[in-house]
Design a protein around this motif. Sequence first.
Motif, PDB file in Angstrom:
ATOM      1  N   ASP A 250      42.582   2.347  39.354  1.00  0.00           N
ATOM      2  CA  ASP A 250      41.433   2.177  40.630  1.00  0.00           C
ATOM      3  C   ASP A 250      40.395   1.402  39.891  1.00  0.00           C
ATOM      4  OD1 ASP A 250      39.829   2.874  42.379  1.00  0.00           O
ATOM      5  OD2 ASP A 250      39.742   4.954  42.152  1.00  0.00           O
ATOM      6  N   PRO A 251      40.318   0.152  40.618  1.00  0.00           N
ATOM      7  CA  PRO A 251      38.972  -0.721  40.116  1.00  0.00           C
ATOM      8  C   PRO A 251      37.839  -0.080  40.505  1.00  0.00           C
ATOM      9  CG  PRO A 251      40.608  -1.609  41.961  1.00  0.00           C
ATOM     10  CD  PRO A 251      41.136  -0.243  41.610  1.00  0.00           C
ATOM     11  N   THR A 252      37.610   0.782  41.078  1.00  0.00           N
ATOM     12  CA  THR A 252      36.233   1.248  41.696  1.00  0.00           C
ATOM     13  C   THR A 252      35.585   2.151  40.575  1.00  0.00           C
ATOM     14  OG1 THR A 252      37.127   2.915  42.820  1.00  0.00           O
ATOM     15  CG2 THR A 252      37.091   1.052  43.992  1.00  0.00           C
ATOM     16  N   GLU A 253      34.277   2.135  40.800  1.00  0.00           N
ATOM     17  CA  GLU A 253      33.340   3.071  39.960  1.00  0.00           C
ATOM     18  C   GLU A 253      33.610   3.341  38.555  1.00  0.00           C
ATOM     19  OE1 GLU A 253      32.874   6.668  42.305  1.00  0.00           O
ATOM     20  OE2 GLU A 253      32.411   5.582  44.118  1.00  0.00           O
ATOM     21  N   PRO A 254      33.728   2.243  37.708  1.00  0.00           N
ATOM     22  CA  PRO A 254      33.824   2.578  36.461  1.00  0.00           C
ATOM     23  C   PRO A 254      32.587   3.181  35.765  1.00  0.00           C
ATOM     24  CG  PRO A 254      33.335   0.367  36.766  1.00  0.00           C
ATOM     25  CD  PRO A 254      33.474   0.831  38.072  1.00  0.00           C
TER      26      PRO A 254
ATOM     27  N   GLU B 222      34.289   9.024  18.580  1.00  0.00           N
ATOM     28  CA  GLU B 222      35.073  10.205  18.531  1.00  0.00           C
ATOM     29  C   GLU B 222      36.302   9.783  19.286  1.00  0.00           C
ATOM     30  OE1 GLU B 222      34.456  12.551  16.224  1.00  0.00           O
ATOM     31  OE2 GLU B 222      32.654  11.213  15.547  1.00  0.00           O
ATOM     32  N   GLU B 223      37.417  10.597  18.843  1.00  0.00           N
ATOM     33  CA  GLU B 223      38.621  10.184  19.353  1.00  0.00           C
ATOM     34  C   GLU B 223      38.571  10.616  20.908  1.00  0.00           C
ATOM     35  OE1 GLU B 223      42.373  13.407  19.426  1.00  0.00           O
ATOM     36  OE2 GLU B 223      42.400  12.284  17.318  1.00  0.00           O
ATOM     37  N   GLU B 224      38.180  11.471  21.511  1.00  0.00           N
ATOM     38  CA  GLU B 224      38.141  11.849  22.869  1.00  0.00           C
ATOM     39  C   GLU B 224      37.569  10.827  23.488  1.00  0.00           C
ATOM     40  OE1 GLU B 224      36.229  15.514  25.377  1.00  0.00           O
ATOM     41  OE2 GLU B 224      37.662  16.137  23.725  1.00  0.00           O
ATOM     42  N   GLU B 225      36.294  10.273  23.112  1.00  0.00           N
ATOM     43  CA  GLU B 225      35.676   9.217  23.638  1.00  0.00           C
ATOM     44  C   GLU B 225      36.483   8.035  23.786  1.00  0.00           C
ATOM     45  OE1 GLU B 225      31.107   8.963  22.634  1.00  0.00           O
ATOM     46  OE2 GLU B 225      32.071   9.839  20.973  1.00  0.00           O
ATOM     47  N   ARG B 226      37.281   7.849  22.498  1.00  0.00           N
ATOM     48  CA  ARG B 226      38.061   6.501  22.725  1.00  0.00           C
ATOM     49  C   ARG B 226      39.147   6.533  23.531  1.00  0.00           C
ATOM     50  NH1 ARG B 226      40.352   7.177  17.562  1.00  0.00           N
ATOM     51  NH2 ARG B 226      38.725   8.524  16.842  1.00  0.00           N
TER      52      ARG B 226
ATOM     53  N   ALA C  68      39.271   8.307  26.545  1.00  0.00           N
ATOM     54  CA  ALA C  68      38.582   8.208  27.850  1.00  0.00           C
ATOM     55  C   ALA C  68      38.058   6.980  28.164  1.00  0.00           C
ATOM     56  CB  ALA C  68      37.654   9.096  27.719  1.00  0.00           C
ATOM     57  N   LEU C  69      37.717   6.076  27.067  1.00  0.00           N
ATOM     58  CA  LEU C  69      37.360   4.751  27.426  1.00  0.00           C
ATOM     59  C   LEU C  69      38.728   3.614  27.683  1.00  0.00           C
ATOM     60  CD1 LEU C  69      35.289   2.766  27.538  1.00  0.00           C
ATOM     61  CD2 LEU C  69      35.340   2.248  25.008  1.00  0.00           C
ATOM     62  N   LEU C  70      39.572   4.059  27.217  1.00  0.00           N
ATOM     63  CA  LEU C  70      40.988   3.202  27.406  1.00  0.00           C
ATOM     64  C   LEU C  70      41.203   3.621  28.988  1.00  0.00           C
ATOM     65  CD1 LEU C  70      43.133   3.533  24.253  1.00  0.00           C
ATOM     66  CD2 LEU C  70      42.083   1.649  25.240  1.00  0.00           C
ATOM     67  N   ARG C  71      41.141   4.844  29.244  1.00  0.00           N
ATOM     68  CA  ARG C  71      41.391   5.223  30.624  1.00  0.00           C
ATOM     69  C   ARG C  71      40.389   4.545  31.662  1.00  0.00           C
ATOM     70  NH1 ARG C  71      42.166  11.201  28.040  1.00  0.00           N
ATOM     71  NH2 ARG C  71      44.587  10.880  27.337  1.00  0.00           N
ATOM     72  N   GLU C  72      39.244   4.505  31.246  1.00  0.00           N
ATOM     73  CA  GLU C  72      38.311   3.761  31.964  1.00  0.00           C
ATOM     74  C   GLU C  72      38.609   2.396  32.244  1.00  0.00           C
ATOM     75  OE1 GLU C  72      35.355   4.370  33.801  1.00  0.00           O
ATOM     76  OE2 GLU C  72      36.252   6.656  33.674  1.00  0.00           O
ATOM     77  N   PHE C  73      39.017   1.544  31.108  1.00  0.00           N
ATOM     78  CA  PHE C  73      39.382   0.413  31.264  1.00  0.00           C
ATOM     79  C   PHE C  73      40.762   0.244  32.095  1.00  0.00           C
ATOM     80  CE2 PHE C  73      37.868  -0.845  26.709  1.00  0.00           C
ATOM     81  CZ  PHE C  73      36.792  -0.818  27.060  1.00  0.00           C
TER      82      PHE C  73
ATOM     83  N   THR D  24      48.291  13.987  24.705  1.00  0.00           N
ATOM     84  CA  THR D  24      47.704  12.618  25.178  1.00  0.00           C
ATOM     85  C   THR D  24      48.897  12.224  25.898  1.00  0.00           C
ATOM     86  OG1 THR D  24      46.366  12.408  23.216  1.00  0.00           O
ATOM     87  CG2 THR D  24      46.434  10.541  24.510  1.00  0.00           C
ATOM     88  N   PRO D  25      49.324  12.426  27.182  1.00  0.00           N
ATOM     89  CA  PRO D  25      50.507  12.222  27.806  1.00  0.00           C
ATOM     90  C   PRO D  25      50.603  10.537  27.979  1.00  0.00           C
ATOM     91  CG  PRO D  25      49.082  13.425  29.404  1.00  0.00           C
ATOM     92  CD  PRO D  25      48.459  13.409  28.065  1.00  0.00           C
ATOM     93  N   ASP D  26      49.451   9.699  28.073  1.00  0.00           N
ATOM     94  CA  ASP D  26      49.543   8.503  28.225  1.00  0.00           C
ATOM     95  C   ASP D  26      49.763   7.461  27.068  1.00  0.00           C
ATOM     96  OD1 ASP D  26      47.146   9.453  27.826  1.00  0.00           O
ATOM     97  OD2 ASP D  26      45.848   8.204  29.344  1.00  0.00           O
ATOM     98  N   CYS D  27      49.837   8.300  25.829  1.00  0.00           N
ATOM     99  CA  CYS D  27      50.161   7.663  24.585  1.00  0.00           C
ATOM    100  C   CYS D  27      51.604   7.649  24.495  1.00  0.00           C
ATOM    101  CB  CYS D  27      49.354   8.364  23.385  1.00  0.00           C
ATOM    102  SG  CYS D  27      49.695   7.463  21.957  1.00  0.00           S
TER     103      CYS D  27
END
Length: 306
Positions: free
Chosen positions: A10-14, A73-77, A79-84, A115-118
């Motif tokens: 979803d390319p909106t609101e990063p 931190e792991e959780e931030e990393r 989350a950032l990949l998902r934001e990307f 981490t189901p997307d890993c």
Amino acid sequence: MNDHRMAPGDPTEPACEEAGEVRRFWGRLGLPGLVDVHTHFMPERVLRKVWGYFDALGPLTGGLEWPITYRKEEEERTALLREFGVRAFTSLLYPHKPGMARWLNGWAADFARRTPDCLHTATLYPEPGAEAYVEEAVAAGARVFKAHVQVGAYDPADEFLDRAWGLLAEAGIPVVIHCGSGPAPGSHTGPDPIARVLSRHPRLRLIVAHLGMPEYEEFLGLAERYTQVRLDTTMAFTDFSEELMPFPRRALPRLADLGDRVLLGSDFPNIPYPYVHQLHALERLGLGEEWLRAVCHDNAVGLFGL
């Protein structure tokens, strides 16, 4: 991993400016997001040691200044990949001595569960019992393996790995392998040791990390010879790598011809520049949108059945 478990693009609101840039990149290509086959997640105390090695300009860094851009931190990393908009990624980890691999595989299996997307990742090392724990990891659902010839300082054709390679070839499980001699050569890096492995196991699905830098053309040759060999783009064509280990422009047509076997890799979080720079570096090659779509998403979707 079934497609419904991959976070929809979803390319909106990063949440951050860079995430917006990354999403605009894949949005322009008409993709639902990215698949990155070369990202690192590992036990925190191990990762801290890795970062410390980079900070200290350890010998295997080639003495290069290597600031870690995503020292979070792991959780931030994650989350950032998902934001990307990275829909699937890996937890590449690797032992540097005997007795580590089975423990790392246990950690990686747990990480994949939460981490189901890993893509469930595992590793190996030339030691007694390697075949047994590789078989255990496959039975537990491992989707991809990581081998690091440079850090592990081992011959990939070592007899202790032969049965493990055969098992992985039979199972069709890809192996991301750092076997090129960049950024600093190791005792068994370069194309010749891995060519010996492929001569015994021609169906082994190797993904040569970093396009095999700096022996780009030699590893392109292996991919041309063995139809199951692939390459990942990790750090290739970036300003950082081009200054030190430039890709020969005469080889670009060969890279274009292998467009169905080149996969996006980034080395996140251990990169000395923003994530989006890897994407722009691929785009400026001028190999076309079809090539970019395949590299950044479609090839990995096909390989891993996402």
